[in-house]
Scaffold this motif. Structure first.
Motif, PDB file in Angstrom:
ATOM      1  N   PRO A  21       1.919   8.954  -6.672  1.00 55.75           N
ATOM      2  CA  PRO A  21       1.293  10.259  -6.218  1.00 55.75           C
ATOM      3  C   PRO A  21       0.924   9.912  -4.801  1.00 55.75           C
ATOM      4  N   ARG A  22       0.587   8.747  -4.437  1.00 52.40           N
ATOM      5  CA  ARG A  22       0.155   8.259  -3.062  1.00 52.40           C
ATOM      6  C   ARG A  22       1.260   8.000  -2.030  1.00 52.40           C
ATOM      7  N   GLY A  23       2.884   8.116  -2.627  1.00 50.05           N
ATOM      8  CA  GLY A  23       3.604   7.614  -1.641  1.00 50.05           C
ATOM      9  C   GLY A  23       4.213   6.368  -2.387  1.00 50.05           C
ATOM     10  N   PHE A  24       5.273   6.020  -1.566  1.00 51.99           N
ATOM     11  CA  PHE A  24       6.024   4.770  -2.329  1.00 51.99           C
ATOM     12  C   PHE A  24       5.424   3.472  -1.737  1.00 51.99           C
ATOM     13  N   TYR A  25       5.556   2.532  -2.496  1.00 57.05           N
ATOM     14  CA  TYR A  25       4.865   1.133  -2.219  1.00 57.05           C
ATOM     15  C   TYR A  25       5.848   0.203  -2.666  1.00 57.05           C
ATOM     16  N   ILE A  26       5.492  -1.202  -2.396  1.00 52.80           N
ATOM     17  CA  ILE A  26       6.379  -2.204  -2.886  1.00 52.80           C
ATOM     18  C   ILE A  26       5.812  -2.818  -4.038  1.00 52.80           C
ATOM     19  N   LEU A  27       6.366  -2.918  -4.913  1.00 50.72           N
ATOM     20  CA  LEU A  27       5.854  -3.742  -6.226  1.00 50.72           C
ATOM     21  C   LEU A  27       6.448  -5.195  -5.991  1.00 50.72           C
ATOM     22  N   SER A  28       5.716  -6.028  -5.561  1.00 49.10           N
ATOM     23  CA  SER A  28       6.228  -7.627  -5.421  1.00 49.10           C
ATOM     24  C   SER A  28       6.538  -8.347  -6.825  1.00 49.10           C
ATOM     25  N   GLY A  29       7.729  -9.178  -6.608  1.00 54.22           N
ATOM     26  CA  GLY A  29       8.130 -10.005  -7.773  1.00 54.22           C
ATOM     27  C   GLY A  29       6.887 -10.908  -8.319  1.00 54.22           C
ATOM     28  N   GLN A  69       0.953  -1.282  -0.088  1.00 49.96           N
ATOM     29  CA  GLN A  69       0.037  -0.074  -0.036  1.00 49.96           C
ATOM     30  C   GLN A  69       1.137   1.104  -0.027  1.00 49.96           C
ATOM     31  N   PRO A  70       0.699   2.214  -0.962  1.00 49.48           N
ATOM     32  CA  PRO A  70       1.606   3.187  -0.870  1.00 49.48           C
ATOM     33  C   PRO A  70       1.350   4.117   0.251  1.00 49.48           C
ATOM     34  N   SER A  71       2.256   4.783   0.738  1.00 49.69           N
ATOM     35  CA  SER A  71       2.063   5.818   1.939  1.00 49.69           C
ATOM     36  C   SER A  71       3.128   6.803   2.201  1.00 49.69           C
ATOM     37  N   LYS A  72       2.681   7.993   2.665  1.00 52.76           N
ATOM     38  CA  LYS A  72       3.656   8.902   2.440  1.00 52.76           C
ATOM     39  C   LYS A  72       4.229   9.220   4.063  1.00 52.76           C
ATOM     40  N   LYS A  73       3.765   8.203   4.868  1.00 54.32           N
ATOM     41  CA  LYS A  73       4.083   8.457   6.308  1.00 54.32           C
ATOM     42  C   LYS A  73       5.021   7.602   6.516  1.00 54.32           C
ATOM     43  N   LEU A  74       6.126   7.702   5.933  1.00 52.91           N
ATOM     44  CA  LEU A  74       7.328   6.770   5.992  1.00 52.91           C
ATOM     45  C   LEU A  74       8.848   7.297   6.435  1.00 52.91           C
ATOM     46  N   GLN A  75       9.358   6.688   7.133  1.00 53.25           N
ATOM     47  CA  GLN A  75      10.713   7.037   7.262  1.00 53.25           C
ATOM     48  C   GLN A  75      11.499   6.872   5.891  1.00 53.25           C
TER      49      GLN A  75
END
Ligand code: ATP
Ligand code: IP8
Length: 261
Positions: free
Chosen positions: A143-151, A66-72
């Motif tokens: 645009p909604r923050g960083f997320y993980i695209l899985s293999g 899930q994209p998130s902007k609240k990340l370190q």
């Protein structure tokens, strides 16, 4: 030639790393799988997962699908760095087996949050030129923050575009079992999975796995099969078994047959 047409293989993080120990390669799992790939001799695209490299760091810094902007934000760097270190290990071991690779940056597969049809088509050109593209799960911006695209997500995406002959998930276990307690070297995995028996399968999840573990993989497998491609789960620790699976022989693994197959 081992197999006409294109084969896509996902080297699971459970196979190529020690998921119980942060940032630890399972060199013997990786080399076993690499030797099977070297003997295939056909057109191949390799995708690898994160295992104790990507998942460990991603989980530490709260990254997920899930994209998130609240990340370190340092977690984005550290997770990508871990994946790049693992990617180098994969490329090196494949080269040692005589497989000349072309490391393909995961971000180039995307056009925003949609697949980049044009760039996915480049994978085929790379294969035609005699190289093996290698890509991997990664952290991507949106645009909604960083997320993980899985293999596994990459496998699904490129299967839709490239229509390979089959998909093989190379795991640390022999295939998909009825439940985690049933996993043992002496028991056989479920030979065939379909929409009817899939809901009965019990799964467990490594807590540090940020992309859904085996359950998410099963869902991806069912979707790919529904869309017309055979999906096989096999042990990457047994080169002869993996080689057979790559050629479509699933004597010792699990298959989700293509619905129109
Ligand atoms: P990664 O996502 O890091 O690439 P992977 O693709 O190898 O990893 P995992 O998500 O780690 O896959 O899933 C494989 C693990 O799932 C196995 O190590 C096994 O212990 C666990 N597992 C849990 N339930 C089952 C089941 N019913 N059948 C088979 N494996 C299962
Ligand atoms: O192991 C996840 O890819 P996966 C990659 O295929 C990261 O789910 C960065 C954790």
């Amino acid at each position: 030639m081992g197999g006409k047409g294109l084969t896509i293989v996902k080297l699971g993080g459970s196979l190529i790393t020690d998921k119980n120990s942060p940032m630890t390669l399972d060199a013997s799992g990786l080399v076993s799988a690499a030797s099977a790939l070297a003997n295939l001799g056909g057109d191949l695209i390799v995708i690898h997962g994160g295992g104790s490299f990507g998942h460990h760091v991603a989980s530490k810094y709260g990254l997920s699908s899930q994209p998130s902007k609240k990340l370190q934000i340092v977690g984005v760097f550290k997770t990508r760095d871990a994946m790049q270190q693992l990617n180098i290990e994969v490329l090196t071991r494949l080269e040692q087996q005589g497989i000349h690779t072309y490391s393909f940056p995961p971000i180039a597969l995307m056009d925003g949050r949609k697949p980049s049809t044009g760039n996915i088509a480049l994978l085929k050109q790379i294969v035609k030129a005699g190289l093996t593209p290698v890509t991997y799960g990664d952290v991507l911006p949106s645009p909604r923050g960083f997320y993980i695209l899985s293999g596994d997500g990459i496998v699904q995406m490129i299967t839709r575009e490239l229509r390979p002959r089959r998909i093989v998930f190379a795991l640390d276990v022999d295939g998909i079992y009825p439940n985690p307690k049933a996993i043992s070297p002496n028991s056989r995995p479920i030979p065939v999975i379909n929409a009817r028996n899939a809901p009965q399968i019990g799964t467990s999840k490594v807590t540090s796995d940020v992309t859904g573990g085996i359950l998410a993989k099963l869902r991806v497998g069912l979707t790919i099969a529904k869309e017309g491609t055979d999906v096989i789960f096999a042990s990457g620790r047994k080169p002869e078994v993996l080689l057979k699976a790559l050629k479509g022989d699933v004597e010792q693994g699990t298959i989700i047959p293509a619905l129109n197959g």
